[in-house]
Enzyme design. Structure first.
Site, PDB file in Angstrom:
ATOM      1  CG  LEU A 125     -12.503 -11.706  -1.311  1.00  0.00           C
ATOM      2  CD1 LEU A 125     -13.416 -12.915  -1.519  1.00  0.00           C
ATOM      3  CD2 LEU A 125     -11.177 -12.139  -0.674  1.00  0.00           C
ATOM      4  CD  GLU A 127     -19.842  -9.336  -1.640  1.00  0.00           C
ATOM      5  OE1 GLU A 127     -20.715  -9.261  -0.744  1.00  0.00           O
ATOM      6  OE2 GLU A 127     -19.842 -10.203  -2.528  1.00  0.00           O
ATOM      7  N   GLY A 131     -15.388  -7.781   4.212  1.00  0.00           N
ATOM      8  CA  GLY A 131     -14.004  -7.373   4.063  1.00  0.00           C
ATOM      9  C   GLY A 131     -13.109  -8.462   4.600  1.00  0.00           C
ATOM     10  CB  ILE A 157     -12.350  -3.737  -7.296  1.00  0.00           C
ATOM     11  CG1 ILE A 157     -13.494  -4.402  -6.521  1.00  0.00           C
ATOM     12  CG2 ILE A 157     -11.741  -4.686  -8.312  1.00  0.00           C
ATOM     13  CD1 ILE A 157     -13.070  -5.554  -5.636  1.00  0.00           C
ATOM     14  N   GLY A 340      11.782  19.496   7.664  1.00  0.00           N
ATOM     15  CA  GLY A 340      10.690  20.178   6.965  1.00  0.00           C
ATOM     16  C   GLY A 340      10.581  19.784   5.507  1.00  0.00           C
ATOM     17  CD  GLU A 363      -3.146  -9.290  -2.171  1.00  0.00           C
ATOM     18  OE1 GLU A 363      -2.991 -10.477  -1.828  1.00  0.00           O
ATOM     19  OE2 GLU A 363      -3.040  -8.910  -3.335  1.00  0.00           O
ATOM     20  CD  GLU A 367      -5.444  -5.244  12.871  1.00  0.00           C
ATOM     21  OE1 GLU A 367      -4.896  -4.281  13.450  1.00  0.00           O
ATOM     22  OE2 GLU A 367      -5.628  -5.255  11.624  1.00  0.00           O
TER      23      GLU A 367
END
Length: 380
Positions: A125, A127, A131, A157, A340, A363, A367
């Site tokens: 999906l 590109e 996004g 991908i 540590g 996925e 936001e």
């Protein structure tokens, strides 16, 4: 809703837990460092039924419910989030999308091999310029009569370097905007398919992430999923279920971090006693445990709604949003408890923090999840 696990659920949980601890854990640090895709281990996961859990037995799958999938995903992610995301994409995005919306011929051709892990699937999906705003597809699928001529680039991908089948979202009719987008099944062997560079990632380094280039690929019309223009709707509906898978991955990371923190607190001594006896550590463990249980309940609720054919869109978004948030928090606190030692690779928890971050991004970013949730509550 009854979240009491059935005997079948407990059996699946035990099987996944055993596989994660005895098979995935031993080499996970090296796979992370060297960015090794666990192809043989994925084949074994397929043999155990983990790559097509919700696929009908008619097509070679396990015919299990979403809760079973959630439970198995969580256990796998407790030790290897990379293996978990490979499993998630194959189950949630590829197999589920094909079985739910594909034609009978498509199901017969692809699902048996995908469900058993013989083939691996990939969902395409994102590109460079599409996004979070997935409507801005620049990849084109021009209708040529008997076939679509596919051109464009996809990036970020998952499974791209080892997949055999790719579900590609592409624009056919620009004038129709998102209603002119189609979903096409592309096979790796099709002329014009080109694998782009592998990404050098912060986390989930055992899964491979590439860009893909499509150069005049002739995709037969019978490889279109659903009616003409269904592609964008297909992507959104498929990702709703996919968010339950990623939420489960995040839960596994969070619970794995908690388990390691508890184990370490019982053996590490400071000021003359095990650190579990210090209130500062006790409060951290209490907060982590509360967050894990809260995320688990949200995920189980979304899984139950999906299995009962309810409206689980907002529930899935809530589950992913919260689980990814607490994965980051629990991994960070586990490092703090380890001191540590938590900052070095041998103790695993630094990897958990690196792996957790992506669950807030892919996925649908955190936001985007907030947008999905607010729309569900504010709609007329």
């Amino acid at each position: 809703m009854n979240f009491q696990l059935t005997e079948e659920h407990l059996l699946i949980q035990g099987m996944a837990k055993d596989f994660a601890e005895t098979v995935l854990k031993p080499g996970v640090i090296e796979r992370d460092e060297k960015q090794v895709f666990p192809r043989e281990l994925i084949r074994q996961m397929g043999e155990l039924g983990f790559m097509g859990m919700m696929v009908s037995p008619e097509y070679g799958g396990g015919g299990m419910d979403t809760m079973s999938y959630v439970i198995a995903m969580t256990e796998i992610a407790k030790w290897d989030a990379s293996a978990a995301v490979i499993m998630s994409v194959n189950n949630s995005l590829v197999c589920w999308g094909l079985e739910t919306y594909g034609s009978e011929a498509q199901k017969q051709k692809y699902l048996p091999k995908l469900a058993t892990g013989e083939w691996i699937g990939s969902f395409c999906l994102s590109e460079p310029e599409a996004g979070s705003d997935a409507t801005q597809q620049k990849t084109t699928a021009v209708d040529m009569g008997d076939y679509y001529l596919l051109n464009g680039t996809k990036n970020w991908i998952t499974n791209a370097g080892h997949a055999d089948v790719y579900l590609v979202i592409a624009q056919t009719d620009v004038e129709k905007k998102h209603k002119g987008i189609n979903a096409l099944i592309v096979e790796r062997t099709m002329p014009g398919f080109e694998l782009g560079p592998k990404e050098n990632k912060l986390g989930i380094r055992g899964s491979d992430t590439h860009s893909l280039n499509f150069n005049d690929i002739k995709v037969p019309k019978e490889n279109r999923i659903g009616a003409d223009g269904f592609g964008f709707s297909f992507a959104m509906k498929t990702m709703n279920g996919g968010r339950i898978g990623i939420a489960s991955q995040a839960l596994g990371i969070a619970e794995g971090a908690l388990n390691l923190a508890v184990a370490y607190a019982k053996i590490r001594k400071a000021f003359g006693t095990e650190i579990r006896n210090h209130q500062a550590i006790q409060f951290k463990i209490a907060d982590m445990a509360m967050k894990v249980e809260g995320a688990k309940l949200l995920i189980y609720k979304a899984a139950c709604e999906k299995d009962n054919h309810g409206d689980y869109v907002a529930s899935a978004a809530m589950a992913k949003l919260y689980a990814s948030k607490i994965a980051m928090e629990c991994a960070s606190e586990s490092i703090q408890i380890h001191g540590g030692n938590g900052y070095v690779k041998d103790y695993h928890v630094e990897r958990f923090l690196r792996d957790a971050k992506i669950t807030e991004i892919y996925e649908g970013t955190s936001e985007i999840q907030r947008m999905v949730i607010s729309r569900a509550y504010l709609k007329d």
